[in-house]
Design a protein around this motif. Structure first.
Motif, PDB file in Angstrom:
ATOM      1  N   THR A 138     -17.454   6.996  -5.774  1.00  0.00           N
ATOM      2  CA  THR A 138     -17.379   8.022  -4.726  1.00  0.00           C
ATOM      3  C   THR A 138     -18.228   9.232  -5.122  1.00  0.00           C
ATOM      4  O   THR A 138     -18.984   9.773  -4.305  1.00  0.00           O
ATOM      5  CB  THR A 138     -15.911   8.441  -4.474  1.00  0.00           C
ATOM      6  N   PHE A 142     -21.521  10.580  -3.122  1.00  0.00           N
ATOM      7  CA  PHE A 142     -21.489  11.983  -2.668  1.00  0.00           C
ATOM      8  C   PHE A 142     -22.695  12.750  -3.213  1.00  0.00           C
ATOM      9  O   PHE A 142     -23.389  13.456  -2.464  1.00  0.00           O
ATOM     10  CB  PHE A 142     -20.178  12.642  -3.114  1.00  0.00           C
ATOM     11  N   HIS A 145     -26.019  11.796  -1.654  1.00  0.00           N
ATOM     12  CA  HIS A 145     -26.207  12.329  -0.304  1.00  0.00           C
ATOM     13  C   HIS A 145     -26.394  13.847  -0.325  1.00  0.00           C
ATOM     14  O   HIS A 145     -27.318  14.384   0.307  1.00  0.00           O
ATOM     15  CB  HIS A 145     -25.027  11.950   0.588  1.00  0.00           C
ATOM     16  N   ARG A 146     -25.522  14.587  -1.051  1.00  0.00           N
ATOM     17  CA  ARG A 146     -25.552  16.052  -1.004  1.00  0.00           C
ATOM     18  C   ARG A 146     -26.574  16.680  -1.945  1.00  0.00           C
ATOM     19  O   ARG A 146     -27.161  17.703  -1.610  1.00  0.00           O
ATOM     20  CB  ARG A 146     -24.153  16.611  -1.321  1.00  0.00           C
ATOM     21  N   TYR A 152     -27.661   7.922   4.494  1.00  0.00           N
ATOM     22  CA  TYR A 152     -26.702   6.845   4.247  1.00  0.00           C
ATOM     23  C   TYR A 152     -27.453   5.514   4.065  1.00  0.00           C
ATOM     24  O   TYR A 152     -27.108   4.698   3.231  1.00  0.00           O
ATOM     25  CB  TYR A 152     -25.705   6.740   5.392  1.00  0.00           C
ATOM     26  N   GLU A 167     -20.231   5.509   4.207  1.00  0.00           N
ATOM     27  CA  GLU A 167     -19.444   6.432   5.038  1.00  0.00           C
ATOM     28  C   GLU A 167     -18.031   6.580   4.488  1.00  0.00           C
ATOM     29  O   GLU A 167     -17.481   7.688   4.453  1.00  0.00           O
ATOM     30  CB  GLU A 167     -19.404   5.923   6.480  1.00  0.00           C
ATOM     31  N   HIS A 169     -17.006   6.260   1.342  1.00  0.00           N
ATOM     32  CA  HIS A 169     -17.030   7.091   0.122  1.00  0.00           C
ATOM     33  C   HIS A 169     -17.280   8.567   0.458  1.00  0.00           C
ATOM     34  O   HIS A 169     -16.687   9.453  -0.167  1.00  0.00           O
ATOM     35  CB  HIS A 169     -18.089   6.572  -0.860  1.00  0.00           C
ATOM     36  N   MET A 170     -18.100   8.815   1.438  1.00  0.00           N
ATOM     37  CA  MET A 170     -18.354  10.204   1.835  1.00  0.00           C
ATOM     38  C   MET A 170     -17.099  10.838   2.429  1.00  0.00           C
ATOM     39  O   MET A 170     -16.770  11.984   2.098  1.00  0.00           O
ATOM     40  CB  MET A 170     -19.512  10.283   2.837  1.00  0.00           C
TER      41      MET A 170
END
Length: 185
Positions: A138, A142, A145-146, A152, A167, A169-170
């Motif tokens: 996770t 995260f 992505h961030r 994704y 999605e 995990h986000m």
């Protein structure tokens, strides 16, 4: 407290000249406590004024009715010095009182920036602790992505997991952070 404490030294009735014993006591007090008193007054007033202030302390001590029965001459002299400094401060305040009037343009309320900065630092600490405490996969999704700003689909291609899993995990990561920082407060 007697009313004599509120009378300025210049307004007190003249005292009789000190006896030889009293003069000897003041001389002994001067020799014993004069140096410490001078250092005290140098710290509290200007070094140039300190010797004159020491003299003023002993003039006040010589004119005091309490000079006959001193259990603690050093404390007595220090109290006189403190009172002398207070008298000077009051006199200076009366002569050059600062302008404390309110000016709306100058004295407007400023935002509590320091408090905001402290709250932001606390929030950042909670955020970082929440990210560190996420399950490894996770956290990885995260951060990709961030921090790495991957979409994704790019995360799906790199990790070999479905977009739905990305999605999941986000959502899990965002819920974990919201809970850690108490977002719903």
């Amino acid at each position: 407290m007697s009313s004599a404490c509120h009378v300025h030294p210049d307004d007190r009735p003249l005292q009789a000249e000190p006896t030889a014993r009293e003069a000897a006591d003041l001389d002994a007090a001067f020799r014993e406590h004069g140096k410490a008193l001078l250092q005290f007054l140098r710290r509290k007033a200007s070094p140039q004024e300190a010797p004159d202030l020491v003299q003023e302390v002993f003039v006040r001590a010589a004119g005091s009715a309490q000079r006959h029965s001193l259990d603690n001459p050093g404390g007595f002299l220090r109290r006189i010095a403190q009172n002398l400094l207070i008298d000077r401060s009051r006199k200076a305040g009366r002569q050059g009182a600062p302008d404390l009037s309110f000016c709306e343009e100058r004295d407007f309320a400023s935002p509590p920036q320091q408090a905001w900065d402290m709250e932001a630092a606390d929030l950042m600490s909670l955020y970082e602790a929440a990210v560190d405490s996420m399950p490894p996969r996770t956290r990885e999704v995260f951060l990709m992505h961030r921090v790495d700003e991957l979409s994704y689909r790019e995360i799906h291609n790199r990790l070999g997991i479905s977009v739905a899993t990305v999605e999941y995990h986000m959502m899990k990561a965002l819920a974990h952070i919201a809970k850690a920082v108490d977002y719903d407060r």
